[in-house]
Design a protein around this motif. Structure first.
Motif, PDB file in Angstrom:
ATOM      1  N   LEU A   1       0.843  -1.197   0.000  1.00 10.76           N
ATOM      2  CA  LEU A   1       0.000   0.000   0.000  1.00 10.76           C
ATOM      3  C   LEU A   1       0.886   1.258   0.000  1.00 10.76           C
ATOM      4  O   LEU A   1       0.654   2.200  -0.754  1.00 10.76           O
ATOM      5  CB  LEU A   1      -0.909  -0.020   1.234  1.00 10.76           C
ATOM      6  CG  LEU A   1      -1.875   1.148   1.367  1.00 10.76           C
ATOM      7  CD1 LEU A   1      -2.896   1.120   0.239  1.00 10.76           C
ATOM      8  CD2 LEU A   1      -2.606   1.114   2.709  1.00 10.76           C
ATOM      9  N   LEU A   2       1.924   1.240   0.822  1.00 13.90           N
ATOM     10  CA  LEU A   2       2.768   2.438   0.943  1.00 13.90           C
ATOM     11  C   LEU A   2       3.578   2.696  -0.318  1.00 13.90           C
ATOM     12  O   LEU A   2       3.660   3.823  -0.803  1.00 13.90           O
ATOM     13  CB  LEU A   2       3.743   2.295   2.118  1.00 13.90           C
ATOM     14  CG  LEU A   2       3.160   2.054   3.510  1.00 13.90           C
ATOM     15  CD1 LEU A   2       4.264   2.086   4.544  1.00 13.90           C
ATOM     16  CD2 LEU A   2       2.115   3.098   3.840  1.00 13.90           C
ATOM     17  N   PHE A   3       4.198   1.635  -0.849  1.00 10.46           N
ATOM     18  CA  PHE A   3       5.219   1.853  -1.881  1.00 10.46           C
ATOM     19  C   PHE A   3       4.744   1.635  -3.313  1.00 10.46           C
ATOM     20  O   PHE A   3       5.516   1.785  -4.246  1.00 10.46           O
ATOM     21  CB  PHE A   3       6.456   1.005  -1.576  1.00 10.46           C
ATOM     22  CG  PHE A   3       7.178   1.487  -0.352  1.00 10.46           C
ATOM     23  CD1 PHE A   3       7.800   2.724  -0.348  1.00 10.46           C
ATOM     24  CD2 PHE A   3       7.196   0.734   0.808  1.00 10.46           C
ATOM     25  CE1 PHE A   3       8.438   3.199   0.784  1.00 10.46           C
ATOM     26  CE2 PHE A   3       7.835   1.199   1.953  1.00 10.46           C
ATOM     27  CZ  PHE A   3       8.457   2.435   1.938  1.00 10.46           C
TER      28      PHE A   3
ATOM     29  N   ASN B   1      -4.155  -0.146  12.097  1.00  9.36           N
ATOM     30  CA  ASN B   1      -4.376   1.291  12.285  1.00  9.36           C
ATOM     31  C   ASN B   1      -4.487   1.976  10.915  1.00  9.36           C
ATOM     32  O   ASN B   1      -3.520   2.508  10.371  1.00  9.36           O
ATOM     33  CB  ASN B   1      -3.211   1.869  13.109  1.00  9.36           C
ATOM     34  CG  ASN B   1      -3.451   3.312  13.470  1.00  9.36           C
ATOM     35  OD1 ASN B   1      -4.271   3.993  12.841  1.00  9.36           O
ATOM     36  ND2 ASN B   1      -2.741   3.803  14.479  1.00  9.36           N
ATOM     37  N   TRP B   2      -5.691   1.947  10.354  1.00  5.11           N
ATOM     38  CA  TRP B   2      -5.874   2.405   8.973  1.00  5.11           C
ATOM     39  C   TRP B   2      -5.543   3.871   8.789  1.00  5.11           C
ATOM     40  O   TRP B   2      -5.005   4.270   7.763  1.00  5.11           O
ATOM     41  CB  TRP B   2      -7.304   2.120   8.513  1.00  5.11           C
ATOM     42  CG  TRP B   2      -7.582   0.652   8.497  1.00  5.11           C
ATOM     43  CD1 TRP B   2      -8.359  -0.041   9.355  1.00  5.11           C
ATOM     44  CD2 TRP B   2      -7.015  -0.324   7.603  1.00  5.11           C
ATOM     45  NE1 TRP B   2      -8.336  -1.390   9.062  1.00  5.11           N
ATOM     46  CE2 TRP B   2      -7.521  -1.583   7.982  1.00  5.11           C
ATOM     47  CE3 TRP B   2      -6.132  -0.260   6.517  1.00  5.11           C
ATOM     48  CZ2 TRP B   2      -7.179  -2.759   7.329  1.00  5.11           C
ATOM     49  CZ3 TRP B   2      -5.800  -1.416   5.868  1.00  5.11           C
ATOM     50  CH2 TRP B   2      -6.314  -2.655   6.270  1.00  5.11           C
TER      51      TRP B   2
ATOM     52  N   ILE C   1      -3.047   4.994   5.869  1.00  2.91           N
ATOM     53  CA  ILE C   1      -3.536   5.844   4.767  1.00  2.91           C
ATOM     54  C   ILE C   1      -2.807   7.191   4.819  1.00  2.91           C
ATOM     55  O   ILE C   1      -2.408   7.746   3.789  1.00  2.91           O
ATOM     56  CB  ILE C   1      -5.072   6.028   4.848  1.00  2.91           C
ATOM     57  CG1 ILE C   1      -5.752   4.678   4.637  1.00  2.91           C
ATOM     58  CG2 ILE C   1      -5.564   7.030   3.814  1.00  2.91           C
ATOM     59  CD1 ILE C   1      -7.246   4.670   4.865  1.00  2.91           C
ATOM     60  N   GLY C   2      -2.553   7.679   6.034  1.00  8.86           N
ATOM     61  CA  GLY C   2      -1.834   8.947   6.203  1.00  8.86           C
ATOM     62  C   GLY C   2      -0.425   8.854   5.615  1.00  8.86           C
ATOM     63  O   GLY C   2      -0.002   9.733   4.844  1.00  8.86           O
ATOM     64  N   VAL C   3       0.287   7.767   5.939  1.00  7.83           N
ATOM     65  CA  VAL C   3       1.664   7.632   5.420  1.00  7.83           C
ATOM     66  C   VAL C   3       1.624   7.493   3.892  1.00  7.83           C
ATOM     67  O   VAL C   3       2.462   8.057   3.173  1.00  7.83           O
ATOM     68  CB  VAL C   3       2.395   6.426   6.066  1.00  7.83           C
ATOM     69  CG1 VAL C   3       3.798   6.278   5.504  1.00  7.83           C
ATOM     70  CG2 VAL C   3       2.445   6.566   7.577  1.00  7.83           C
TER      71      VAL C   3
ATOM     72  N   PHE D   1       4.901  13.603  -1.382  1.00  8.70           N
ATOM     73  CA  PHE D   1       6.345  13.788  -1.440  1.00  8.70           C
ATOM     74  C   PHE D   1       6.881  13.477  -2.846  1.00  8.70           C
ATOM     75  O   PHE D   1       7.645  14.236  -3.425  1.00  8.70           O
ATOM     76  CB  PHE D   1       6.986  12.866  -0.387  1.00  8.70           C
ATOM     77  CG  PHE D   1       8.471  12.764  -0.491  1.00  8.70           C
ATOM     78  CD1 PHE D   1       9.271  13.889  -0.358  1.00  8.70           C
ATOM     79  CD2 PHE D   1       9.075  11.530  -0.703  1.00  8.70           C
ATOM     80  CE1 PHE D   1      10.658  13.791  -0.439  1.00  8.70           C
ATOM     81  CE2 PHE D   1      10.462  11.426  -0.789  1.00  8.70           C
ATOM     82  CZ  PHE D   1      11.249  12.560  -0.665  1.00  8.70           C
ATOM     83  N   ALA D   2       6.420  12.357  -3.417  1.00  9.97           N
ATOM     84  CA  ALA D   2       7.000  11.920  -4.697  1.00  9.97           C
ATOM     85  C   ALA D   2       6.432  12.683  -5.889  1.00  9.97           C
ATOM     86  O   ALA D   2       7.053  12.733  -6.947  1.00  9.97           O
ATOM     87  CB  ALA D   2       6.760  10.426  -4.882  1.00  9.97           C
ATOM     88  N   TYR D   3       5.239  13.274  -5.744  1.00 12.81           N
ATOM     89  CA  TYR D   3       4.589  13.842  -6.926  1.00 12.81           C
ATOM     90  C   TYR D   3       4.414  15.358  -6.930  1.00 12.81           C
ATOM     91  O   TYR D   3       4.275  15.950  -8.001  1.00 12.81           O
ATOM     92  CB  TYR D   3       3.219  13.188  -7.138  1.00 12.81           C
ATOM     93  CG  TYR D   3       3.303  11.889  -7.929  1.00 12.81           C
ATOM     94  CD1 TYR D   3       3.561  11.914  -9.296  1.00 12.81           C
ATOM     95  CD2 TYR D   3       3.156  10.652  -7.325  1.00 12.81           C
ATOM     96  CE1 TYR D   3       3.654  10.746 -10.038  1.00 12.81           C
ATOM     97  CE2 TYR D   3       3.243   9.466  -8.056  1.00 12.81           C
ATOM     98  CZ  TYR D   3       3.488   9.525  -9.411  1.00 12.81           C
ATOM     99  OH  TYR D   3       3.584   8.373 -10.144  1.00 12.81           O
TER     100      TYR D   3
END
Ligand code: HAS
Length: 542
Positions: A256-258, A505-506, A510-512, A519-521
Motif C-alpha cells: 500500500l505504501l510503496f 491502524n488504517w 492511509i496517512g503515510v 512527497f514523490a509527486y
C-alpha cells in the motif's frame, strides 16, 4: 458462503471468463499477425484487436475476478454481507458491466483503437472514456462494501484480530481506490472534455503522469489477490499453516505504501520530468520489491515447515512432499515459480540504465506476460478450481482435476515459449505495440523471424490452454456433480508471534501513503504544469 454472496461472486466470474475468451482470442491473432504470414480478415485493424486484448484481459478479466474473489473470501471469513451491502455491491457490479459494454462497443467499432494505456494524443470516441469511468465508479461502490463489512466485523468483535483474508481484501481495494483517483482525474478532467470537443488540446505529460500514478499500483492490485491465495489458502491445501500472520499483513501494508510513489519508472525515457525525481522514484521502486521478497521467504518457510512435518530432510526435501497432483496447489505453485524470472525482469526494467535498452521493446511485453498473465492468472485459475464448485454446491471431480493439470502445463509451456521469445526479440531491438514490418529492409530485423514464429507457437499453445480453462469453468459452474467442495482457508502457525495492533491502524497507513504520494509527486507535478508548452491545457492552467 451465503447463497446470495455466492451469486454475486459468480456474476463477476462470468464476466471475467467471458473477457478471457474474447481477449485471449485477440492475443492469438496478434501473435499470428506479427509473423508477417497472416493478415487480419474483414478490414479488422491490428490496433483494434490489441486494444480488445489489453482492455479485456488487463482491465476487465482482472478487475472482475479480483472483486468476485475478494467478496467470496470476505464473506467466508468475516461472515455474510447484509442485504444493504449486497444491494450496493450489485449496483457496483451493474455499473461496471454497463461500462464494459459501452467501452467494448466502441473498441469493436474501431472508434477507440488506443490500447489499454490510451496515451494522448491518441483520441478515442468519448464513449470509450465514459464506459471506463463507469467501471471505476462501480468498482468504488464495491470497494466501499468491502470496507464496510470489515469495519462491521471489527465493531462486532472488539479487540480481536480481524480475519486475514478480509484484511487483505481491504488493502487490495484501498490500493485500487487510491490508484484509480489518478485515472479518474485524467479521464474526467482531460480526456472526456477533449474528446467531446470542449477543449482543443490535451497536456500529454500530465495525462501520462496521472495514468502511471494509477498504472503501477494497478499491477499490484492484480498481484495482491494472488498473494492472498499464496499466504492464506495454499498452506491449507498442502495441509500446513500460515507461517506468520503479521508478516503477511506487513507485506500488504508495504505494498500500500510503496505502490504509489514509483510511477515514473514507466516514464524514465520521457522528457519534461526532472531526473532527480526519476531517480527518487527508482529508489522507491526497489522498496516495493521488498514485500515480494518477504513473500518468497514466507512461502519457502511454509513449504519447508510442512515438508519437515511429513519427514522431509535437507534443503529441498520438501519438494518431494508437496501435493503435485492436486491442481489447486500445482497451478498457483507454477505461478510462483514464474514470478522468479518475472520479478527479475521487473528489477531490470526499473534500473535506469537497463531501462534505456528495453523500454518500448517487446521485452517489456515478455515481462508482464510472466508477471500478470502467468503468475497472477495461473493463480486465479488455481482458485477457480475450488472456488466455483465450493460456492455453487458442486465437486471438483478427479477427471477435472486431471484436465486442470493439463491446462496448467499448456499455459506454462505456451507462456514460457512466447514470453521467452519476447524477451530475446526485445533485446534484439524488436519494438512492442507494433504489427509486422520489415522496416524498409533494416538489417536488424533479419534476426527477428524465428522469435516472431516462436511467439506465434507459444500463442497457439496458450489458446488451447484458454479453451481448456473455459471448458473446466463451464463444467464446474453448471455440470459437475452436486456435493461439497472445501473452501480452503488456513490457520496461523502456533509458532508465529502475535500480530501487532498497529497493523490495523488504517488512519496511520492511509496517512503515510498520502504523505509518500505528496512527497514523490507534488514538486514534479508543479514542474510539469509550469513547463507545459504554450497552447496546451496545462499552460492555461498555470
Ligand atoms: Fe512490471 C512494466 C518494474 C512487477 C506488470 N510491468 C510492466 C508492465 C506491466 C507490468 C503490465 O521499472 C507494462 C506496462 C505498459 O503497458 O507499459 N515490475 C517492475 C518491478 C516489479 C514488477 C520492479 N510488473 C510486476 C508485476 C506485474 C507487472 C507483479 C503484474 C502483475 N515493470 C517494471 C518497470 C516497467 C514495468 C520498470 C516499465 C518498463 C518500461 O520501460 O516500459 C517488482 O514488483 C518485482 C518484484 C518481484 C520479485 C520476485 C519475488 C518472487 C516470488 C516467488 C516465490 C516463489 C516460490 C516458489 C516460493 C523480486 C514472490 C519457489 C520454488 C522453487 C522450487 C524455486
Amino acid at each position: 458462503i451465503h447463497a446470495a454472496d455466492a451469486k454475486l461472486t459468480m456474476a463477476h466470474l462470468f464476466v471475467a471468463f467471458g473477457a478471457l475468451f474474447i481477449g485471449a482470442t485477440a492475443g492469438l491473432l496478434q501473435t499470428l499477425v506479427r509473423t508477417g504470414k497472416f493478415t487480419l480478415p474483414a478490414g479488422i485493424g491490428y490496433y483494434q484487436i490489441l486494444t480488445v486484448h489489453g482492455v479485456l484481459l488487463g482491465l476487465v478479466l482482472t478487475t472482475f475476478f479480483i472483486i468476485g474473489f475478494v467478496l467470496a473470501t470476505q464473506s467466508k471469513t468475516a461472515g455474510a454481507y447484509s442485504a444493504g451491502e449486497r444491494k450496493w455491491a450489485w449496483t457496483g457490479f451493474i455499473l461496471m458491466t454497463v461500462g464494459v459494454a459501452i467501452t467494448s462497443t466502441y473498441i469493436l467499432l474501431n472508434e477507440a483503437s488506443v490500447l489499454y494505456t490510451f496515451y494522448a494524443p491518441l483520441m478515442a470516441h468519448p464513449g470509450f472514456y465514459i464506459g471506463l469511468a463507469l467501471v471505476v465508479v462501480g468498482s468504488w461502490l464495491e470497494g466501499f462494501v468491502v470496507f464496510r463489512r470489515h469495519a462491521r466485523w471489527r465493531r462486532e468483535n472488539p479487540g480481536e484480530r480481524s480475519p486475514l483474508l478480509s484484511y487483505m481484501g481491504v488493502v487490495t481495494m484501498l490500493l485500487w481506490l487510491i490508484a484509480t483517483l489518478g485515472v479518474a482525474a485524467t479521464v474526467l478532467l482531460q480526456f472526456i472534455p477533449w474528446s467531446l470537443g470542449f477543449t482543443e488540446t490535451i497536456d500529454v505529460l500530465v495525462s501520462r503522469t496521472l495514468f502511471w500514478y494509477f498504472g503501477h499500483p494497478l499491477v499490484y492490485f492484480w498481484l495482491l489477490p494472488a498473494y492472498m491465495c499464496w499466504y492464506a489458502i495454499v498452506p491449507k491445501i498442502i495441509g500446513g499453516k500460515i507461517f506468520s500472520d503479521s508478516l503477511a499483513r506487513m507485506s500488504f501494508i508495504l505494498f500500500l505504501l510503496f505502490s504509489f510513489p514509483v510511477g515514473f519508472h514507466h516514464q524514465l525515457t520521457e522528457p519534461g520530468i526532472d531526473p532527480f525525481w526519476k531517480y527518487l522514484q527508482v529508489v522507491l521502486t526497489f522498496m516495493v520489491v521488498i514485500p515480494s521478497l518477504m513473500t518468497a521467504f514466507a512461502l519457502f518457510a511454509t513449504f519447508e515447515m510442512r515438508g519437515r512435518e511429513l519427514g522431509a530432510k535437507g534443503l529441498f526435501g520438501w519438494l518431494k512432499k508437496m501435493p503435485w497432483k492436486d491442481v489447486r496447489f500445482l497451478a498457483p505453485f507454477v505461478g510462483m515459480l514464474m514470478f522468479i524470472p518475472g520479478g527479475i525482469g521487473g528489477i531490470i526494467n526499473a534500473s535506469n540504465q537497463m531501462n534505456q535498452v528495453v523500454h518500448n521493446t517487446i521485452w517489456v511485453t515478455g515481462h508482464f506476460h510472466l508477471a500478470v498473465a502467468t503468475t497472477v492468472v495461473l493463480t486465479f485459475f488455481g482458485v477457480t478450481y475450488w472456488l466455483v464448485p465450493s460456492i455453487t454446491g458442486r465437486k471438483l471431480t478427479a477427471s477435472m482435476n486431471k484436465l486442470g493439470i493439463v491446462q496448467t502445463v499448456f499455459w506454462a509451456v505456451g507462456m514460457l515459449i512466447m514470453s521467452g521469445a519476447m524477451h530475446w526479440h526485445g533485446l534484439l531491438g524488436g519494438p512492442r505495440r507494433s504489427a509486422f514490418s520489415e522496416y524498409a529492409g533494416n538489417a536488424d530485423t533479419t534476426s527477428w523471424g524465428a522469435y516472431q514464429m516462436a511467439q506465434a507457437i507459444g500463442g497457439s499453445i496458450l489458446f488451447v490452454g484458454m479453451v481448456l480453462m473455459l471448458v473446466i469453468f463451464v463444467y464446474l459452474a453448471f455440470l459437475a456433480p452436486k456435493g461439497e467442495e472445501e473452501f480452503p482457508v488456513a490457520t496461523v502457525s502456533e509458532a508465529a508471534v502475535p500480530t501487532p495492533k498497529v497493523l490495523e491502524n488504517w488512519k496511520l497507513w492511509i496517512g503515510v501513503t498520502c504523505a509518500l504520494i505528496l512527497f514523490a509527486y507534488t514538486i514534479p507535478f508543479i514542474d510539469i504544469v509550469q513547463n507545459a508548452p504554450p497552447g496546451s491545457q496545462g499552460y492555461k492552467l498555470w
